[in-house]
Scaffold this active site. Structure first.
Site, short mmCIF file in Angstrom:
data_model
loop_
_atom_site.label_atom_id
_atom_site.label_comp_id
_atom_site.label_asym_id
_atom_site.label_seq_id
_atom_site.Cartn_x
_atom_site.Cartn_y
_atom_site.Cartn_z
N GLU A 166 -13.38 -21.82 -3.08
CA GLU A 166 -13.16 -20.50 -2.47
C GLU A 166 -14.07 -20.21 -1.27
O GLU A 166 -14.20 -19.07 -0.85
CB GLU A 166 -13.33 -19.39 -3.53
CG GLU A 166 -12.01 -18.85 -4.05
CD GLU A 166 -11.31 -19.76 -5.06
OE1 GLU A 166 -11.87 -20.82 -5.40
OE2 GLU A 166 -10.18 -19.44 -5.48
N TYR A 168 -17.36 -20.63 -1.12
CA TYR A 168 -18.73 -20.25 -1.46
C TYR A 168 -19.69 -21.44 -1.19
O TYR A 168 -19.25 -22.51 -0.75
CB TYR A 168 -18.80 -19.82 -2.93
CG TYR A 168 -18.09 -18.51 -3.21
CD1 TYR A 168 -18.47 -17.33 -2.57
CD2 TYR A 168 -17.04 -18.44 -4.13
CE1 TYR A 168 -17.82 -16.12 -2.83
CE2 TYR A 168 -16.39 -17.24 -4.40
CZ TYR A 168 -16.78 -16.08 -3.74
OH TYR A 168 -16.15 -14.89 -3.99
N ARG A 216 -15.42 -26.15 -10.63
CA ARG A 216 -14.22 -25.66 -9.91
C ARG A 216 -14.24 -26.23 -8.50
O ARG A 216 -15.07 -25.87 -7.67
CB ARG A 216 -14.22 -24.14 -9.89
CG ARG A 216 -13.01 -23.60 -9.16
CD ARG A 216 -12.55 -22.32 -9.82
NE ARG A 216 -11.89 -21.44 -8.89
CZ ARG A 216 -11.65 -20.17 -9.14
NH1 ARG A 216 -12.04 -19.63 -10.28
NH2 ARG A 216 -11.04 -19.42 -8.27
N HIS A 254 -11.77 -17.49 0.83
CA HIS A 254 -11.51 -16.05 0.99
C HIS A 254 -11.11 -15.71 2.42
O HIS A 254 -10.44 -14.72 2.65
CB HIS A 254 -12.73 -15.24 0.57
CG HIS A 254 -12.90 -15.20 -0.92
ND1 HIS A 254 -11.88 -14.90 -1.78
CD2 HIS A 254 -13.97 -15.45 -1.71
CE1 HIS A 254 -12.30 -14.95 -3.02
NE2 HIS A 254 -13.57 -15.29 -3.01
N GLN A 341 -3.24 -4.41 -7.03
CA GLN A 341 -3.55 -3.01 -6.78
C GLN A 341 -4.73 -2.47 -7.59
O GLN A 341 -5.56 -1.76 -7.05
CB GLN A 341 -2.33 -2.15 -7.08
CG GLN A 341 -1.62 -1.69 -5.84
CD GLN A 341 -0.37 -0.92 -6.19
OE1 GLN A 341 0.70 -1.51 -6.29
NE2 GLN A 341 -0.50 0.37 -6.38
P1 NAP Z 1 2.64 7.83 1.82
O1 NAP Z 1 1.78 6.62 1.70
O2 NAP Z 1 2.07 9.15 1.55
O3 NAP Z 1 3.25 7.79 3.29
C1 NAP Z 1 4.09 8.77 3.77
C2 NAP Z 1 4.30 8.57 5.28
O4 NAP Z 1 5.11 9.59 5.74
C3 NAP Z 1 3.02 8.61 6.06
O5 NAP Z 1 3.09 7.56 7.01
C4 NAP Z 1 3.03 9.97 6.73
O6 NAP Z 1 2.41 9.71 7.95
C5 NAP Z 1 4.51 10.28 6.83
N1 NAP Z 1 4.84 11.68 6.65
C6 NAP Z 1 4.37 12.54 5.69
N2 NAP Z 1 4.94 13.75 5.83
C7 NAP Z 1 5.79 13.68 6.87
C8 NAP Z 1 6.66 14.60 7.51
N3 NAP Z 1 6.76 15.85 7.08
N4 NAP Z 1 7.35 14.19 8.59
C9 NAP Z 1 7.24 12.93 9.03
N5 NAP Z 1 6.44 12.00 8.47
C10 NAP Z 1 5.71 12.38 7.41
O7 NAP Z 1 3.89 7.70 0.88
P2 NAP Z 1 4.91 6.55 0.64
O8 NAP Z 1 4.96 5.54 1.72
O9 NAP Z 1 6.15 7.28 0.32
O10 NAP Z 1 4.37 5.85 -0.64
C11 NAP Z 1 4.23 6.58 -1.86
C12 NAP Z 1 3.18 5.93 -2.73
O11 NAP Z 1 3.59 4.68 -3.17
C13 NAP Z 1 1.88 5.75 -2.00
O12 NAP Z 1 0.83 6.09 -2.86
C14 NAP Z 1 1.85 4.31 -1.72
O13 NAP Z 1 0.52 3.82 -1.68
C15 NAP Z 1 2.62 3.74 -2.89
N6 NAP Z 1 3.19 2.47 -2.52
C16 NAP Z 1 2.39 1.40 -2.48
C17 NAP Z 1 2.89 0.21 -2.06
C18 NAP Z 1 2.02 -0.98 -2.00
O14 NAP Z 1 2.36 -1.92 -1.36
N7 NAP Z 1 0.90 -1.01 -2.64
C19 NAP Z 1 4.21 0.09 -1.68
C20 NAP Z 1 5.02 1.20 -1.74
C21 NAP Z 1 4.49 2.40 -2.14
P3 NAP Z 1 2.12 10.81 9.06
O15 NAP Z 1 1.79 12.07 8.30
O16 NAP Z 1 0.97 10.25 9.86
O17 NAP Z 1 3.35 10.86 9.84
FE1 SF4 Z 2 -3.90 -7.15 -10.96
FE2 SF4 Z 2 -2.59 -6.09 -13.00
FE3 SF4 Z 2 -1.46 -6.15 -10.57
FE4 SF4 Z 2 -1.77 -8.37 -12.02
S1 SF4 Z 2 -0.49 -6.60 -12.51
S2 SF4 Z 2 -2.25 -8.13 -9.90
S3 SF4 Z 2 -3.71 -7.98 -13.01
S4 SF4 Z 2 -3.29 -5.02 -11.15
#
Ligand code: NAP
Ligand code: SF4
Length: 674
Positions: A166, A168, A216, A254, A341
Site C-alpha cells: 500500500e 507504506y 503483506r 494509496h 461511505q
Molecule cells: P444534495 O447533495 O443536497 O444536492 C442537491 C443539489 O441541488 C445541489 O447541487 C444544490 O446545489 C442543488 N439545489 C438545491 N436546491 C436547489 C434549487 N432550489 N434549485 C436548483 N438547484 C438546487 O442532494 P442529492 O444530490 O439529491 O443527494 C441526496 C443525498 O443522497 C445526499 O446526501 C447525497 O450525499 C446522497 N447521495 C450520495 C451518493 C454517493 O455517491 N455517496 C450518491 C447519490 C446520493 P446548489 O444549491 O449549489 O445549486
Molecule cells: Fe464500508 Fe459498509 Fe459500504 Fe462496505 S457496505 S464499503 S463496509 S460502509
C-alpha cells in the site's frame, strides 16, 4: 453437505490451526479515539470471532512514534500497556478465534512533520517531505519491528502481520520510484528487498517458530515506477525464505490513480495479482480486494488463485459471514456494497469507522440486542432503506411487523441507485433485505397506498413512517417545459433523454445521473474491461500501469453539462475515497461543469443562465433536475390530524442530505429501543 469445502477447510500450520480460510483484513477503525476504546475494540473483534472468522488481523500498530499514521495513531513499543491487548486477545480466544496484530510503519505517508522514508521524496498525498533514514535508523527500525512483534506475542496475539504494501515504509524501500538510495538498502533488487527481509528475519528470531508471521506484499503497486511483476515474485520468494508463514496480497498504493476497492472495481478484479504471488512461493497466499460473497471466495480457492481470502469490509457489513456460510444461510449475509461511505470515508476524514449496511459495526457496545419486553403490532409505511431496516430489526426483537409500500416492489430510492453504473452491488442489499423480511415473517403489502383511516382503524401499537422523499422542483420559469425531467424519471427509465443534456444540481444524485447517462455498467462487472479502462496492464512495465494511464478516453456518446449555484468546485461533497473516481471518469467523458450559475429560464432554445454576470443559453434536448429532495409527509399530517402519534424515520424525517447510511442507522437505532 458443506457448501464451501475449500473456504471452510481448516488451515493447519503445525503450531496453529485456523478454523477456515476466512481472514478479516486489517482496517484502521479509529475506535481507539472514541470513549471506552478497549471495550469497543474487544466487542468489535469478539463479534467477528463469534461469527467464526478464521483469522482476525487488527488495524495497524506502528513499531515506533515516527511510523504512526498521525499523531493519534496507535503504537506498540516499549512504553505500551499490554493489559489492553491482553483483554482483546483473551476475548477473541474465548470465542475460538485467532488474532494477529498488524505492524504498520507508514513511512512517508505519516501525517507527521517527522515522517521518514528511504529517500526524501514527498508523496503527492502528504504535505510533509520525509527525512531519509540513515543506515543506523534503519537498523533501529528493524529492532523496533522485532520488539513490537515480541510484545504482541507477550500480549497473547497468535501472530503478527508485517505491512509491506500500500505504499507504506517497507513498500517504499522495495519500489524504485521511492527508493533512490545508493547504499545496501537501495539500487539492486537485493538491496531494495533487504529491509523487508531483515524485518521478517528479526521478527522470526524474536518470536520463535511457533508464532504466526504474515507478510503483506504489494502484489501490484499501481504507480508509475513501481515494482515489476518479476521483482514482486522474487521478493515473495525471499520473504518465504526469511521465515514468513503466509503471504497476504495488497493491491495498489494509496496514491495510485487506479481505484482498487471501490464499487466501480469488479469483484475479484485483482485475482491475477494474487495468483502471480502464489505461483512464486509454496507457503499459503491470501487473495484480497472486492471479494464479498462466499461463492466467489470458494471459487478463488478452488481454482488455485489463493489459499485464503481476506475480507475486511464484508466483515464490517456482516460479522457472521463465516457462520452463515457454514450454516447454508449465505443468502442472509448482509453484503458489503463497496460504497466506502461509512468506513473509509469516515476514517479518512478523522472519524471512526462503521458500515452503511450495518451501523452496529464499531458501535457494538451501544446495542443490547435484547428481545422486546412487550410484543407490539407495528405498521411500517414505506419499504425503502429506512423502512426495511427498521422492520427487520423490530421483527428480530419479537415485534409483529407489517410493511406497507405503495410501489410494486421493495427498495424505494435503492431502486434508483442500483441502475447507476458501478452501483449494481445495491442489488445485493435489496436481496438481503428481501430475504430477511421473508424469514422473519414480516407481512408485506406492495402496490397499494395505505390510507390514514385504514392505519387508524387497525389499532396498531406503533406506526412508523418511512415514506421517504419527493424530488425538489426548482422554482424557475419554464420548469414545466417538456424537455425538463427529474432524476427519478431518468433513473427509473420512465423518460429517456437526448444527446445534449444539462443537469441542474451537482450533489451525489447529479453525479449519479451523469454517470448513468455516460457510464458503461460492464466496466464494473468485467475485470478485463475495468483493467483496460484504467490502463492497468498485468504484464506491463513497472507498477502494473501502461503508458496510457490518466489519458483522456475517446469522445463520449452524449454531451452532458452539470450546473450548481454554489461557487465551490462541483463534487466537493462527494465521498472522500470515491468522489475522485467519479470525477476522473466524468472528466474523461468530457462532462462540462459550471459553478456559480443563476438559472433564468428553460425554453425551446435550452437552459438560460447567468454566470459571472454573463447571460448564456445552452442548447439542450433535456434538462434533468437533481435539485435535492423534500420529505414526503402527507400521511404524517393526516395521522396527526386524527390524533395519532406516528414516528418518522429516514427521508420522511429529514430530507436534507439524506443518504442510505443515515436512513439505515436511524432505523436500526430506533428499532433497538421500540
Ligand atoms: P444534495 O447533495 O443536497 O444536492 C442537491 C443539489 O441541488 C445541489 O447541487 C444544490 O446545489 C442543488 N439545489 C438545491 N436546491 C436547489 C434549487 N432550489 N434549485 C436548483 N438547484 C438546487 O442532494 P442529492 O444530490 O439529491 O443527494 C441526496 C443525498 O443522497 C445526499 O446526501 C447525497 O450525499 C446522497 N447521495 C450520495 C451518493 C454517493 O455517491 N455517496 C450518491 C447519490 C446520493 P446548489 O444549491 O449549489 O445549486
Ligand atoms: Fe464500508 Fe459498509 Fe459500504 Fe462496505 S457496505 S464499503 S463496509 S460502509
Amino acid at each position: 453437505m458443506n457448501p464451501y469445502p475449500h473456504l471452510l477447510a481448516p488451515l493447519d500450520l503445525g503450531f496453529l490451526r485456523l478454523r477456515n480460510r476466512i481472514v478479516m483484513g486489517a482496517m484502521h477503525t479509529r475506535l481507539e479515539t472514541l470513549d471506552r476504546p478497549v471495550e469497543r475494540l474487544s466487542a468489535f473483534y469478539v463479534a467477528r470471532a463469534r461469527g467464526e472468522t478464521g483469522l482476525i488481523l487488527t488495524g495497524g500498530f506502528a513499531p515506533n512514534l515516527e511510523g504512526r499514521i498521525d499523531a493519534d495513531g496507535p503504537v506498540l513499543c516499549g512504553n505500551s500497556r499490554l493489559d489492553e491487548h491482553r483483554t482483546i486477545c483473551a476475548a477473541v480466544h474465548r470465542e475460538g478465534g485467532h488474532i494477529a496484530l498488524q505492524i504498520l510503519h507508514t513511512g512517508r505517508y505519516a501525517k507527521l512533520p517527522e515522517c521518514v522514508g528511504p529517500s526524501a521524496i514527498r508523496a503527492r498525498i502528504n504535505r510533509y517531505t520525509p527525512r531519509a533514514l540513515s543506515v543506523q535508523d534503519i537498523r533501529r527500525t528493524i529492532d523496533d519491528f522485532a520488539l513490537a512483534a515480541a510484545l504482541a506475542r507477550e500480549a497473547g496475539y497468535d501472530g503478527v502481520e508485517i505491512m509491506g504494501s500500500e505504499g507504506y515504509l517497507i513498500n517504499e524501500f522495495t519500489a524504485p520510484v521511492t527508493n533512490h538510495r545508493d547504499d545496501e538498502y537501495g539500487g539492486s533488487l537485493e538491496n531494495r528487498c533487504r529491509l523487508a527481509v531483515d524485518i521478517v528475519k528479526a521478527v522470526r528470531r524474536a518470536c520463535g517458530d511457533d508464532f504466526l508471521l504474515v507478510y503483506r506484499i504489494s502484489s501490484i503497486d499501481l504507480v508509475e515506477g513501481g515494482t515489476t511483476a518479476a521483482d514482486t515474485a522474487e521478493l515473495a520468494r525471499r520473504i518465504e525464505n526469511a521465515g514468513a508463514n503466509i503471504l497476504n496480497t495488497g493491491i495498489g498504493w494509496h496514491e495510485s490513480p487506479v481505484p482498487t476497492i471501490a464499487a466501480s472495481v469488479p469483484r475479484a478484479a485483482w485475482a491475477f495479482a494474487a495468483r502471480r504471488v502464489k505461483e512464486a512461493v509454496s507457503i499459503p497466499v491470501i487473495a484480497s480486494n472486492r471479494i464479498n460473497n462466499p461463492e466467489l471466495a470458494e471459487r478463488l480457492l478452488a481454482d488455485g488463485t489463493a489459499d485464503l481470502v481476506s475480507m475486511a469490509r464484508p466483515l464490517l457489513a456482516d460479522p457472521e459471514f463465516a457462520k452463515k456460510a457454514r450454516e447454508g444461510r449465505a443468502d442472509e449475509i448482509a453484503p458489503c456494497i463497496a460504497c466506502n461511505q461509512s468506513c473509509l470515508d469516515l476514517i479518512f476524514t478523522e472519524r471512526s469507522c462503521s458500515c452503511l449496511v450495518n451501523p452496529r459495526a464499531g458501535h457494538e457496545i451501544e446495542f443490547a440486542d435484547a428481545p422486546a419486553e412487550r410484543r407490539k403490532r407495528i405498521a411500517v409505511v414505506g419499504a425503502g432503506a429506512a423502512g426495511m431496516a427498521f422492520a427487520i430489526d423490530a421483527a428480530e426483537r419479537g415485534h409483529s411487523v407489517s410493511v406497507h409500500e405503495a410501489a410494486d416492489e421493495l427498495g424505494g430510492q435503492l431502486n434508483l441507485a442500483r441502475v447507476v453504473p458501478g452501483k449494481s452491488e445495491f442489488d445485493e442489499l435489496l436481496r438481503y433485505f428481501r430475504v430477511r423480511l421473508q424469514r422473519l415473517g414480516v407481512q408485506l403489502t406492495l402496490g397499494k397506498r395505505v390510507e390514514a383511516g385504514q392505519l387508524a382503524a387497525e389499532g396498531f401499537d406503533e406506526i412508523v413512517l418511512a415514506t421517504g422523499v419527493r424530488p425538489r422542483v426548482p422554482d424557475l420559469p419554464g420548469i414545466d417545459h417538456p424537455k425538463v425531467v427529474s432524476y427519478v424519471d431518468v433513473l427509473s427509465g420512465r423518460r429517456s433523454v437526448g444527446q445534449r443534456v444539462a443537469i441542474i444540481g451537482a450533489g451525489g444524485i447529479g453525479f449519479d445521473v451523469a454517470e448513468f447517462l455516460l457510464g458503461d455498467a460492464d466496466e464494473s462487472r468485467s475485470p478485463e474491461k475495468f483493467l483496460r479502462a484504467w490502463s492497468v496492464d498485468p504484464l506491463a512495465r513497472s507498477g502494473g500501469l501502461d503508458a496510457g494511464v490518466g489519458k483522456a478516453a475517446g469522445p463520449a456518446a452524449r454531451h452532458v453539462h452539470m450546473f450548481q449555484r454554489k461557487r465551490d468546485k462541483l463534487g466537493a461533497g462527494l465521498g472522500k475515497t470515491t468522489g475522485w473516481i467519479l470525477k476522473a471518469r466524468l472528466q474523461k467523458a468530457g462532462v462540462e461543469m459550471t459553478a456559480g450559475a443563476h438559472y433564468t429560464a428553460i425554453d425551446d432554445a435550452g437552459l438560460h443562465y447567468v454566470v459571472d454576470g454573463m447571460a448564456k443559453v445552452l442548447p439542450v434536448d433535456n434538462v434533468v433536475t437533481c435539485a435535492g429532495q423534500e420529505s414526503d409527509r402527507a400521511l404524517y399530517d393526516d395521522l396527526v390530524a386524527r390524533g395519532l402519534q406516528p414516528r418518522l424515520i429516514g427521508g420522511a424525517d429529514v430530507a436534507a442530505e439524506l443518504d442510505a447510511a443515515r436512513a439505515i442507522e436511524q432505523a436500526v437505532r430506533r428499532a433497538a429501543v421500540i
